[in-house]
Motif scaffolding. Structure first.
Motif, PDB file in Angstrom:
ATOM      1  N   ASP A   4       0.849  -1.192   0.000  1.00 52.24           N
ATOM      2  CA  ASP A   4       0.000   0.000   0.000  1.00 52.24           C
ATOM      3  C   ASP A   4       0.888   1.246   0.000  1.00 52.24           C
ATOM      4  N   ASP A   5       0.254   2.414  -0.135  1.00 51.79           N
ATOM      5  CA  ASP A   5       0.998   3.673  -0.225  1.00 51.79           C
ATOM      6  C   ASP A   5       1.897   3.902   0.988  1.00 51.79           C
ATOM      7  N   GLY A   6       1.541   3.372   2.143  1.00 49.98           N
ATOM      8  CA  GLY A   6       2.328   3.536   3.345  1.00 49.98           C
ATOM      9  C   GLY A   6       3.720   2.921   3.226  1.00 49.98           C
ATOM     10  N   ASP A   7       3.858   1.975   2.307  1.00 51.66           N
ATOM     11  CA  ASP A   7       5.162   1.345   2.081  1.00 51.66           C
ATOM     12  C   ASP A   7       6.067   2.197   1.193  1.00 51.66           C
ATOM     13  N   CYS A   8       5.543   3.313   0.669  1.00 54.78           N
ATOM     14  CA  CYS A   8       6.281   4.136  -0.300  1.00 54.78           C
ATOM     15  C   CYS A   8       6.438   5.565   0.221  1.00 54.78           C
ATOM     16  N   PRO A   9       7.555   5.865   0.921  1.00 57.91           N
ATOM     17  CA  PRO A   9       7.716   7.212   1.501  1.00 57.91           C
ATOM     18  C   PRO A   9       7.827   8.320   0.449  1.00 57.91           C
ATOM     19  N   MET A  10       8.259   8.024  -0.770  1.00 63.85           N
ATOM     20  CA  MET A  10       8.442   9.048  -1.795  1.00 63.85           C
ATOM     21  C   MET A  10       7.449   8.914  -2.947  1.00 63.85           C
ATOM     22  N   GLY A  11       6.290   8.312  -2.727  1.00 63.49           N
ATOM     23  CA  GLY A  11       5.332   8.162  -3.813  1.00 63.49           C
ATOM     24  C   GLY A  11       4.157   7.307  -3.422  1.00 63.49           C
ATOM     25  N   VAL A  12       3.697   6.518  -4.373  1.00 58.11           N
ATOM     26  CA  VAL A  12       2.527   5.670  -4.152  1.00 58.11           C
ATOM     27  C   VAL A  12       2.843   4.250  -4.606  1.00 58.11           C
ATOM     28  N   CYS A  13       2.023   3.305  -4.157  1.00 58.88           N
ATOM     29  CA  CYS A  13       2.222   1.900  -4.506  1.00 58.88           C
ATOM     30  C   CYS A  13       1.367   1.553  -5.719  1.00 58.88           C
ATOM     31  N   ASP A  14       2.017   1.070  -6.764  1.00 59.91           N
ATOM     32  CA  ASP A  14       1.298   0.567  -7.938  1.00 59.91           C
ATOM     33  C   ASP A  14       0.852  -0.849  -7.588  1.00 59.91           C
ATOM     34  N   LEU A  15      -0.416  -1.013  -7.243  1.00 58.36           N
ATOM     35  CA  LEU A  15      -0.923  -2.300  -6.771  1.00 58.36           C
ATOM     36  C   LEU A  15      -0.884  -3.382  -7.848  1.00 58.36           C
ATOM     37  N   ALA A  16      -0.829  -2.989  -9.124  1.00 63.83           N
ATOM     38  CA  ALA A  16      -0.758  -3.979 -10.198  1.00 63.83           C
ATOM     39  C   ALA A  16       0.612  -4.649 -10.247  1.00 63.83           C
ATOM     40  N   THR A  17       1.665  -3.895  -9.859  1.00 67.81           N
ATOM     41  CA  THR A  17       3.028  -4.433  -9.932  1.00 67.81           C
ATOM     42  C   THR A  17       3.691  -4.526  -8.560  1.00 67.81           C
ATOM     43  N   ASN A  18       3.008  -3.993  -7.537  1.00 68.69           N
ATOM     44  CA  ASN A  18       3.566  -3.925  -6.180  1.00 68.69           C
ATOM     45  C   ASN A  18       4.932  -3.238  -6.168  1.00 68.69           C
ATOM     46  N   VAL A  19       5.025  -2.131  -6.948  1.00 71.44           N
ATOM     47  CA  VAL A  19       6.245  -1.340  -7.033  1.00 71.44           C
ATOM     48  C   VAL A  19       5.917   0.107  -6.663  1.00 71.44           C
ATOM     49  N   CYS A  20       6.803   0.736  -5.866  1.00 71.67           N
ATOM     50  CA  CYS A  20       6.625   2.148  -5.522  1.00 71.67           C
ATOM     51  C   CYS A  20       6.942   3.009  -6.739  1.00 71.67           C
ATOM     52  N   VAL A  21       6.057   3.950  -7.041  1.00 65.49           N
ATOM     53  CA  VAL A  21       6.243   4.877  -8.163  1.00 65.49           C
ATOM     54  C   VAL A  21       5.954   6.295  -7.681  1.00 65.49           C
ATOM     55  N   GLY A  22       6.346   7.268  -8.486  1.00 66.17           N
ATOM     56  CA  GLY A  22       6.115   8.665  -8.123  1.00 66.17           C
ATOM     57  C   GLY A  22       4.651   9.036  -8.098  1.00 66.17           C
ATOM     58  N   CYS A  23       3.891   8.527  -9.068  1.00 66.71           N
ATOM     59  CA  CYS A  23       2.474   8.854  -9.133  1.00 66.71           C
ATOM     60  C   CYS A  23       1.751   7.899 -10.076  1.00 66.71           C
ATOM     61  N   LEU A  24       0.442   7.842  -9.896  1.00 72.61           N
ATOM     62  CA  LEU A  24      -0.429   7.088 -10.808  1.00 72.61           C
ATOM     63  C   LEU A  24      -1.517   7.977 -11.398  1.00 72.61           C
ATOM     64  N   SER A  25      -1.691   9.185 -10.816  1.00 70.74           N
ATOM     65  CA  SER A  25      -2.670  10.152 -11.311  1.00 70.74           C
ATOM     66  C   SER A  25      -2.259  11.538 -10.844  1.00 70.74           C
TER      67      SER A  25
END
Length: 181
Positions: A4-25
């Motif tokens: 979830d986003d809580g696992d990503c201090p510098m962005g958000v969690c892409d739930l489709a890939t379970n990878v932290c990214v800068g943004c999804l929207s």
């Protein structure tokens, strides 16, 4: 990875890939980078022109920054030329952008002017008055020669005299700026 986003201090969690990214929207972004570039999942200033507003209505695709222009087509009178080094609309960048009576582009102001130095002038007005940026007959006595060795400052023209001391006979017709014998 992330759940979830809580696992990503510098962005958000892409739930489709379970990878932290800068943004999804766009909602994941804020000023000064309020737009989400979905191709790179990073927050940027803009992706398309519609992301921008006056006074910087154009999105520069190379920098993803809102700018005044990326080409002459983005500009209009009285500043029809895009200075690509600053991404701003200006009067001119080179002399070729200008025409008479102001055929020279001042590189300091990006404005079309009469001259910036004496090389821009020729007869009968061979001297550049850098204060007014216009070609004139003279700006000082050194620009004049006999039979008109004195520079009349108001009209910037060479005349015979401005005072009695300028004349061999000691008398100057001040109205006509000529020596009286």
């Amino acid at each position: 990875g992330c759940l979830d986003d809580g696992d990503c201090p510098m962005g958000v969690c892409d739930l489709a890939t379970n990878v932290c990214v800068g943004c999804l929207s766009d909602g994941d972004c804020s000023e000064p980078t309020p737009v989400c570039d979905l191709a790179t999942t990073t927050c940027v200033d803009c992706v398309v022109d519609g992301d921008c507003a006056e006074p910087t209505p154009v999105c520069d695709p190379a920098t993803q920054l809102c700018v005044d222009c990326v080409g002459d087509g983005d500009c209009s009178e009285p500043t029809p030329i895009c200075d690509l080094s600053t991404s701003t609309c200006v009067d001119c960048v080179v002399d070729g952008d200008c025409s008479a009576p102001t055929p020279v582009c001042d590189p300091l102001t990006d404005l079309c002017v009469g001259c910036v130095d004496d090389t821009d002038c020729g007869a009968p007005t061979p001297v550049c008055d850098v204060t007014t940026q216009t070609c004139v007959d003279c700006v000082s006595d050194g620009d004049c020669a006999l039979p008109t060795p004195v520079c009349e400052p108001t009209s910037s023209t060479c005349v015979e005299c401005l005072a009695d001391g300028d004349c061999p006979g000691g008398v100057c017709d001040l109205a006509a700026n000529v020596c009286v014998e």
